[in-house]
Design a protein around this motif. Structure first.
Motif, mmCIF file in Angstrom:
data_model
loop_
_atom_site.group_PDB
_atom_site.id
_atom_site.type_symbol
_atom_site.label_atom_id
_atom_site.label_comp_id
_atom_site.label_asym_id
_atom_site.label_seq_id
_atom_site.Cartn_x
_atom_site.Cartn_y
_atom_site.Cartn_z
ATOM 1 N N MET A 1 28.661 51.693 41.445
ATOM 2 C CA MET A 1 27.715 50.856 40.683
ATOM 3 C C MET A 1 26.368 51.579 40.557
ATOM 4 S SD MET A 1 27.237 47.868 39.209
ATOM 5 C CE MET A 1 25.881 46.776 39.495
ATOM 6 N N ALA A 2 25.867 51.638 39.349
ATOM 7 C CA ALA A 2 24.565 52.294 39.135
ATOM 8 C C ALA A 2 23.449 51.449 39.747
ATOM 9 C CB ALA A 2 24.346 52.463 37.647
ATOM 10 N N SER A 3 22.493 52.109 40.348
ATOM 11 C CA SER A 3 21.437 51.365 41.045
ATOM 12 C C SER A 3 20.118 51.405 40.262
ATOM 13 C CB SER A 3 21.213 51.965 42.431
ATOM 14 O OG SER A 3 20.696 53.272 42.309
ATOM 15 N N THR A 4 19.316 50.387 40.462
ATOM 16 C CA THR A 4 17.963 50.365 39.902
ATOM 17 C C THR A 4 17.025 50.042 41.056
ATOM 18 O OG1 THR A 4 18.838 49.446 37.863
ATOM 19 C CG2 THR A 4 16.460 49.335 38.148
ATOM 20 N N LYS A 5 16.174 50.992 41.437
ATOM 21 C CA LYS A 5 15.291 50.759 42.580
ATOM 22 C C LYS A 5 13.862 51.079 42.202
ATOM 23 C CE LYS A 5 18.382 51.460 46.481
ATOM 24 N NZ LYS A 5 19.359 52.528 46.362
ATOM 25 N N ARG A 6 12.965 50.400 42.859
ATOM 26 C CA ARG A 6 11.560 50.633 42.576
ATOM 27 C C ARG A 6 10.978 51.604 43.592
ATOM 28 N NH1 ARG A 6 7.197 46.014 40.988
ATOM 29 N NH2 ARG A 6 5.410 47.414 40.780
ATOM 30 N N PHE A 7 10.046 52.421 43.176
ATOM 31 C CA PHE A 7 9.331 53.257 44.139
ATOM 32 C C PHE A 7 7.840 53.109 43.880
ATOM 33 C CE2 PHE A 7 7.561 56.928 41.891
ATOM 34 C CZ PHE A 7 8.212 56.861 40.668
ATOM 35 N N GLY A 8 7.062 53.587 44.844
ATOM 36 C CA GLY A 8 5.627 53.669 44.629
ATOM 37 C C GLY A 8 4.884 52.376 44.850
ATOM 38 N N SER A 9 3.582 52.502 44.814
ATOM 39 C CA SER A 9 2.712 51.356 44.956
ATOM 40 C C SER A 9 1.478 51.637 44.130
ATOM 41 C CB SER A 9 2.325 51.194 46.423
ATOM 42 O OG SER A 9 1.126 50.468 46.522
ATOM 43 N N GLU A 10 0.996 50.585 43.443
ATOM 44 C CA GLU A 10 -0.197 50.845 42.626
ATOM 45 C C GLU A 10 -1.478 50.459 43.357
ATOM 46 O OE1 GLU A 10 -0.599 48.153 39.446
ATOM 47 O OE2 GLU A 10 1.054 46.920 40.092
ATOM 48 N N TYR A 252 23.458 61.784 31.566
ATOM 49 C CA TYR A 252 22.371 61.735 32.551
ATOM 50 C C TYR A 252 22.765 60.792 33.684
ATOM 51 C CZ TYR A 252 19.315 64.390 29.549
ATOM 52 O OH TYR A 252 18.768 65.395 28.809
ATOM 53 N N SER A 253 22.579 61.262 34.922
ATOM 54 C CA SER A 253 23.010 60.447 36.052
ATOM 55 C C SER A 253 21.837 59.903 36.852
ATOM 56 C CB SER A 253 23.900 61.284 36.979
ATOM 57 O OG SER A 253 23.165 62.418 37.405
ATOM 58 N N THR A 254 20.657 60.471 36.635
ATOM 59 C CA THR A 254 19.503 60.118 37.451
ATOM 60 C C THR A 254 18.286 59.977 36.548
ATOM 61 O OG1 THR A 254 20.431 61.511 39.183
ATOM 62 C CG2 THR A 254 18.138 60.871 39.440
ATOM 63 N N ASP A 279 20.566 50.089 28.903
ATOM 64 C CA ASP A 279 21.519 49.974 27.775
ATOM 65 C C ASP A 279 22.067 51.326 27.355
ATOM 66 O OD1 ASP A 279 21.324 47.298 27.650
ATOM 67 O OD2 ASP A 279 19.928 47.238 25.940
ATOM 68 N N VAL A 280 21.207 52.345 27.320
ATOM 69 C CA VAL A 280 21.698 53.647 26.840
ATOM 70 C C VAL A 280 22.267 54.502 27.969
ATOM 71 C CG1 VAL A 280 20.215 53.820 24.815
ATOM 72 C CG2 VAL A 280 19.422 54.708 26.998
ATOM 73 N N ASP A 285 21.607 56.195 37.887
ATOM 74 C CA ASP A 285 20.777 55.591 38.922
ATOM 75 C C ASP A 285 19.322 55.715 38.465
ATOM 76 O OD1 ASP A 285 22.826 54.908 40.704
ATOM 77 O OD2 ASP A 285 22.980 57.008 41.321
ATOM 78 N N ILE A 286 18.609 54.622 38.566
ATOM 79 C CA ILE A 286 17.228 54.620 38.055
ATOM 80 C C ILE A 286 16.265 54.329 39.191
ATOM 81 C CG2 ILE A 286 15.601 53.495 36.467
ATOM 82 C CD1 ILE A 286 17.930 52.799 34.644
ATOM 83 N N MET A 287 15.234 55.115 39.318
ATOM 84 C CA MET A 287 14.117 54.743 40.187
ATOM 85 C C MET A 287 12.898 54.608 39.304
ATOM 86 S SD MET A 287 14.316 56.493 43.925
ATOM 87 C CE MET A 287 13.252 55.356 44.784
#
Ligand SMILES: Nc1nc2c(ncn2[C@@H]2O[C@H](COP(=O)(O)OP(=O)(O)OP(=O)(O)O)[C@@H](O)[C@H]2O)c(=O)[nH]1
Ligand SMILES: [Mg+2]
Length: 308
Positions: A1-10, A252-254, A279-280, A285-287
């Motif tokens: 399963m492709a993941s979507t995770k957040r990184f960083g802090s503003e 694209y995988s990352t 969608d595309v 996996d997205i960060m």
């Protein structure tokens, strides 16, 4: 399963940001870094020009002998098995106390192609997180130069966590009539984008995760775009996806992306942008990170590095 995770802090005190350094190596790298220094939001980054003194530096300068760099480049021995030259020692000393290195260079010439891989190797030996941003020669440039650039790129890649590759020629897809100097200027603005956008969100805690997240990718390509209007997050992502450096999104995988919100509703813009990317690239996996920048007004901006 492709993941979507957040990184960083503003909203992080500057003290908690990782210690960052940028090296502009060789003629092209020096051109790019000297324009970065004018950006106030990057004042936390320690910036240096690296080169042989064939021109007057504008920034703190690490002067190297390109022949030291050539010899280091050509030796197959690992760092621990050979003495460092005076030039390498100088670079190594500067890298101490750094956690993230932006390594910026144009490959194909002698200084940059010999020095960038050695800078990456020295930094890797010190376990830095290395984001290399590399311009590749125009297709119209001499074939030997282009071949040398490809070889040097492979060497930089060995030691980098992220290798962002920017083919100068792709710019001409956007505007075939650009004169060379103008093309360099535009390219340099694009190469600066990931630095500008990552700089204000990356935290120390992100580094080990990102190292893992980015490993296993060959090169990363850039996309960037702005959007306006009610669905500005979506429009910005669509424009980023049209980048000539991404080609199509196939394979694209990352994806590492930062959404910048101006005066609008940041979380909503980010959600719209992420949906569009998802969608595309359903399997990637997205960060993602989010930053606020009132200077862009009522627009949203998406900058992404996509790796295969
Ligand atoms: N994007 C971009 N590319 C550049 C720029 N200047 C040069 N290049 C590209 O980078 C390649 C390397 O050129 P330089 O960086 O000038 O070469 P160098 O590393 O200084 O090497 P020597 O001068 O041979 O010692 C060229 O073949 C161009 O394709 C620039 O300002 N921006
Ligand atoms: Mg030069």
């Amino acid at each position: 399963m492709a993941s979507t995770k957040r990184f960083g802090s503003e909203s992080l005190e500057p003290k908690k940001r990782p210690r960052m350094m940028a090296l502009g190596v060789g003629g092209a790298g020096r051109n790019i870094i000297t324009t970065l220094v004018e950006d106030q939001t990057l004042s936390n980054i320690n910036m240096f020009e690296v080169g042989s003194s064939d021109r007057l530096p504008k920034l703190p300068f690490i002067e190297v002998s390109k022949y030291h760099m050539r010899d280091a480049y050509e030796t197959a021995a690992p760092l621990s098995m050979r003495p460092l030259s005076h030039s390498e020692e100088k670079i190594k000393r500067r890298l101490e106390q750094t956690e993230i290195l932006y390594l910026i260079s144009g490959l194909g010439g002698e200084t940059g192609s010999w020095s960038a891989p050695i800078c990456a190797q020295l930094a890797d030996d010190m376990n830095l997180f290395i984001i290399s941003l590399i311009a590749m020669p125009f297709e119209t440039e001499n074939e030997n130069r282009r071949k040398f650039a490809r070889e040097a790129k492979t060497e930089v890649k060995k030691y980098s966590d992220i290798l962002g590759c920017f083919s100068n020629s792709k710019l001409l897809k956007l505007n075939p009539h650009l004169p060379m100097t103008k093309a360099f200027e535009v390219m340099n603005t694009i190469i600066r984008l990931p630095i500008q956008d990552f700089n204000t969100v990356l935290t120390k805690e992100d580094v080990p995760y990102l190292k893992k997240f980015c490993s296993g990718n060959d090169v990363f390509h850039i996309g960037a775009g702005y959007g306006k209007g009610r669905e500005r997050g979506r429009y910005a992502a669509r424009e980023a996806l049209r980048s000539p450096w991404l080609e199509d999104m196939h394979g694209y995988s990352t994806i590492l992306t930062v959404v910048t919100s101006g005066t609008g509703s940041a979380e909503m813009e980010a959600q719209d942008a992420l949906e569009t990317l998802r969608d595309v690239a359903p399997d990637a996996d997205i960060m993602w990170g989010l930053r606020k920048d009132p200077d862009i007004g009522d627009r949203a901006k998406v900058t992404m590095l996509a790796g295969k």
